[in-house]
Design a protein around this motif. Sequence first.
Motif, PDB file in Angstrom:
ATOM      1  N   ILE A 109      56.329  40.125  -1.435  1.00  8.06           N
ATOM      2  CA  ILE A 109      57.425  40.991  -1.877  1.00  8.06           C
ATOM      3  C   ILE A 109      56.924  42.400  -2.175  1.00  8.06           C
ATOM      4  CG2 ILE A 109      59.067  41.414  -3.751  1.00  8.06           C
ATOM      5  CD1 ILE A 109      60.036  39.325  -1.805  1.00  8.06           C
ATOM      6  N   LYS A 110      55.756  42.492  -2.765  1.00  3.31           N
ATOM      7  CA  LYS A 110      55.225  43.814  -3.115  1.00  3.31           C
ATOM      8  C   LYS A 110      55.056  44.706  -1.889  1.00  3.31           C
ATOM      9  CE  LYS A 110      52.887  42.681  -7.460  1.00  3.31           C
ATOM     10  NZ  LYS A 110      53.578  41.415  -7.703  1.00  3.31           N
ATOM     11  N   ILE A 133      64.461  39.623  -7.689  1.00  5.24           N
ATOM     12  CA  ILE A 133      63.111  39.370  -7.173  1.00  5.24           C
ATOM     13  C   ILE A 133      62.323  40.672  -7.096  1.00  5.24           C
ATOM     14  CG2 ILE A 133      61.801  38.674  -5.126  1.00  5.24           C
ATOM     15  CD1 ILE A 133      63.944  36.564  -4.614  1.00  5.24           C
ATOM     16  N   LEU A 134      62.957  41.726  -6.617  1.00  3.44           N
ATOM     17  CA  LEU A 134      62.274  43.024  -6.519  1.00  3.44           C
ATOM     18  C   LEU A 134      61.827  43.511  -7.893  1.00  3.44           C
ATOM     19  CD1 LEU A 134      64.589  44.842  -3.926  1.00  3.44           C
ATOM     20  CD2 LEU A 134      62.214  44.126  -3.543  1.00  3.44           C
ATOM     21  N   LYS A 135      62.730  43.467  -8.859  1.00  7.38           N
ATOM     22  CA  LYS A 135      62.399  43.965 -10.198  1.00  7.38           C
ATOM     23  C   LYS A 135      61.273  43.165 -10.842  1.00  7.38           C
ATOM     24  CE  LYS A 135      66.730  44.032 -11.688  1.00  7.38           C
ATOM     25  NZ  LYS A 135      67.916  44.253 -12.585  1.00  7.38           N
ATOM     26  N   GLN A 136      61.299  41.847 -10.633  1.00 13.12           N
ATOM     27  CA  GLN A 136      60.250  41.008 -11.209  1.00 13.12           C
ATOM     28  C   GLN A 136      58.908  41.224 -10.530  1.00 13.12           C
ATOM     29  OE1 GLN A 136      60.587  39.060 -14.007  1.00 13.12           O
ATOM     30  NE2 GLN A 136      62.533  40.152 -14.093  1.00 13.12           N
ATOM     31  N   ASN A 137      58.928  41.888  -9.379  1.00 14.12           N
ATOM     32  CA  ASN A 137      57.693  42.222  -8.675  1.00 14.12           C
ATOM     33  C   ASN A 137      57.352  43.702  -8.811  1.00 14.12           C
ATOM     34  OD1 ASN A 137      56.410  39.935  -6.789  1.00 14.12           O
ATOM     35  ND2 ASN A 137      58.617  39.587  -6.976  1.00 14.12           N
ATOM     36  N   GLY A 138      57.995  44.366  -9.765  1.00 15.92           N
ATOM     37  CA  GLY A 138      57.657  45.747 -10.070  1.00 15.92           C
ATOM     38  C   GLY A 138      58.242  46.780  -9.134  1.00 15.92           C
ATOM     39  N   ILE A 139      59.262  46.421  -8.364  1.00 15.19           N
ATOM     40  CA  ILE A 139      59.898  47.362  -7.430  1.00 15.19           C
ATOM     41  C   ILE A 139      61.312  47.657  -7.908  1.00 15.19           C
ATOM     42  CG2 ILE A 139      60.620  47.779  -5.054  1.00 15.19           C
ATOM     43  CD1 ILE A 139      58.515  45.776  -4.151  1.00 15.19           C
ATOM     44  N   ASP A 140      61.607  48.907  -8.154  1.00 16.30           N
ATOM     45  CA  ASP A 140      62.966  49.306  -8.518  1.00 16.30           C
ATOM     46  C   ASP A 140      63.847  49.189  -7.278  1.00 16.30           C
ATOM     47  OD1 ASP A 140      65.351  50.750  -9.039  1.00 16.30           O
ATOM     48  OD2 ASP A 140      64.326  51.960 -10.554  1.00 16.30           O
ATOM     49  N   PRO A 141      64.867  48.334  -7.300  1.00 18.66           N
ATOM     50  CA  PRO A 141      65.683  48.142  -6.101  1.00 18.66           C
ATOM     51  C   PRO A 141      66.501  49.368  -5.711  1.00 18.66           C
ATOM     52  CG  PRO A 141      66.610  46.940  -7.968  1.00 18.66           C
ATOM     53  CD  PRO A 141      65.273  47.432  -8.397  1.00 18.66           C
ATOM     54  N   ASN A 197      62.984  31.661  -1.356  1.00 20.51           N
ATOM     55  CA  ASN A 197      62.820  30.538  -2.290  1.00 20.51           C
ATOM     56  C   ASN A 197      61.419  30.551  -2.887  1.00 20.51           C
ATOM     57  OD1 ASN A 197      65.199  28.531  -2.318  1.00 20.51           O
ATOM     58  ND2 ASN A 197      64.980  29.038  -0.163  1.00 20.51           N
ATOM     59  N   ASP A 198      60.438  30.807  -2.017  1.00 18.82           N
ATOM     60  CA  ASP A 198      59.050  30.835  -2.491  1.00 18.82           C
ATOM     61  C   ASP A 198      58.832  32.004  -3.451  1.00 18.82           C
ATOM     62  OD1 ASP A 198      58.552  28.655  -0.854  1.00 18.82           O
ATOM     63  OD2 ASP A 198      57.889  29.897   0.823  1.00 18.82           O
ATOM     64  N   ALA A 199      59.402  33.149  -3.108  1.00 16.50           N
ATOM     65  CA  ALA A 199      59.259  34.317  -3.982  1.00 16.50           C
ATOM     66  C   ALA A 199      59.948  34.073  -5.322  1.00 16.50           C
ATOM     67  CB  ALA A 199      59.855  35.548  -3.294  1.00 16.50           C
ATOM     68  N   TRP A 200      61.042  33.344  -5.289  1.00 11.04           N
ATOM     69  CA  TRP A 200      61.801  33.058  -6.514  1.00 11.04           C
ATOM     70  C   TRP A 200      61.044  32.103  -7.435  1.00 11.04           C
ATOM     71  CZ3 TRP A 200      66.510  35.014  -8.177  1.00 11.04           C
ATOM     72  CH2 TRP A 200      67.132  34.353  -9.239  1.00 11.04           C
ATOM     73  N   THR A 201      60.512  31.042  -6.873  1.00 11.32           N
ATOM     74  CA  THR A 201      59.826  30.044  -7.710  1.00 11.32           C
ATOM     75  C   THR A 201      58.535  30.595  -8.319  1.00 11.32           C
ATOM     76  OG1 THR A 201      58.740  29.116  -5.733  1.00 11.32           O
ATOM     77  CG2 THR A 201      60.780  28.073  -6.466  1.00 11.32           C
ATOM     78  N   GLU A 202      58.053  31.697  -7.793  1.00  8.27           N
ATOM     79  CA  GLU A 202      56.878  32.334  -8.390  1.00  8.27           C
ATOM     80  C   GLU A 202      57.225  33.046  -9.693  1.00  8.27           C
ATOM     81  OE1 GLU A 202      55.174  34.919  -5.506  1.00  8.27           O
ATOM     82  OE2 GLU A 202      54.513  33.308  -4.170  1.00  8.27           O
TER      83      GLU A 202
END
Length: 325
Positions: free
Chosen positions: A126-127, A150-158, A209-214
């Motif tokens: 995602i990053k 998902i973006l926000k939780q990975n440090g990316i402002d959507p 799904n994989d990105a979410w479960t992380e």
Amino acid sequence: MKKVFALLLALSMFCALLAGCGKKEETDNVTVRVGAMSGPTAMGMVKLMKDAEDGTAKGTYEFADLSTDPSTFVAPLTKGDIDIAAVPSNLASVIYNNTNGGVQILAVNTLGVLNIVERGDSVQSIKDLAGKKLYATGQGATPEYTLRHILKQNGIDPDSGLTIQWCADTTEALSYIANDSEAIAMLPQPFATAAMGQVDGLRVAIDLNDAWTEIEDCDIVTGVVVARTDFVKEHPQAVETFLSEYEASVAYTNDNAADAAELIAGYGIVAKAPLAEKAIPKCHITFLKGQEMKDSVSGYLQILFDENPQAVGGTLPADDFYYGL
């Protein structure tokens, strides 16, 4: 005289018991009217559809025409023209709120179906989306809220950390991919699988799904099966029979992909059986009920609510939203 009275009383109670049993049998001997969207929800229901058509199903079912628009089932559910329908999880919450508890979730039938696809290999996580342009569909609906979270939780402002171009539909998104070798898109299944058959080199870079479960303990709950609350109360055995047969249908689809694909193509859910067979393992067709259902749905709805309360109808549903608990 007392003996006669006692005998008459016993007979009357026996007749009342028989009448009650007869009424129960009549109540549950009902044709269940079912609505489903084309796509993964109908893919998991296809064996039950076939059994109903062949007359081998335990229950009696009448399936509405498949729809690509989930809102198609809102009015029929509200008016009582459909008893059970497969709808997006957030729409189930909206209907619940708009009808003062008029529907209940019976089961989760589909987890996340969103994929990030590209023709190259620039995206491994995602990053890697930071600073890039992403074509996507589902603005104002769960795909957008899921992506933003998902973006926000990975440090990316959507809104500023990448460029998201929202497309009217998947066909528009596919046109960008086909014409730009560096294009990246978010596509749902089974369309993503179909697109890979049309665009050389297109691959699934990330299953969301994989990105979410992380980042979360709950699932992405794309689809659920709801029933009218009144129907559940009036026909409890019919509901239980449906759930049993639907669970078996989901298992059949996942365990017998080739045979299920033939049925899926035959009902026009996906154009060709080979495509359906390839897509089935990627569609996350499932069956969750009871506490597992509630945990998944309530967790996902809470995240949607935090993103936009109106996405779930303004407020989170109460416990009576969840069947069997």
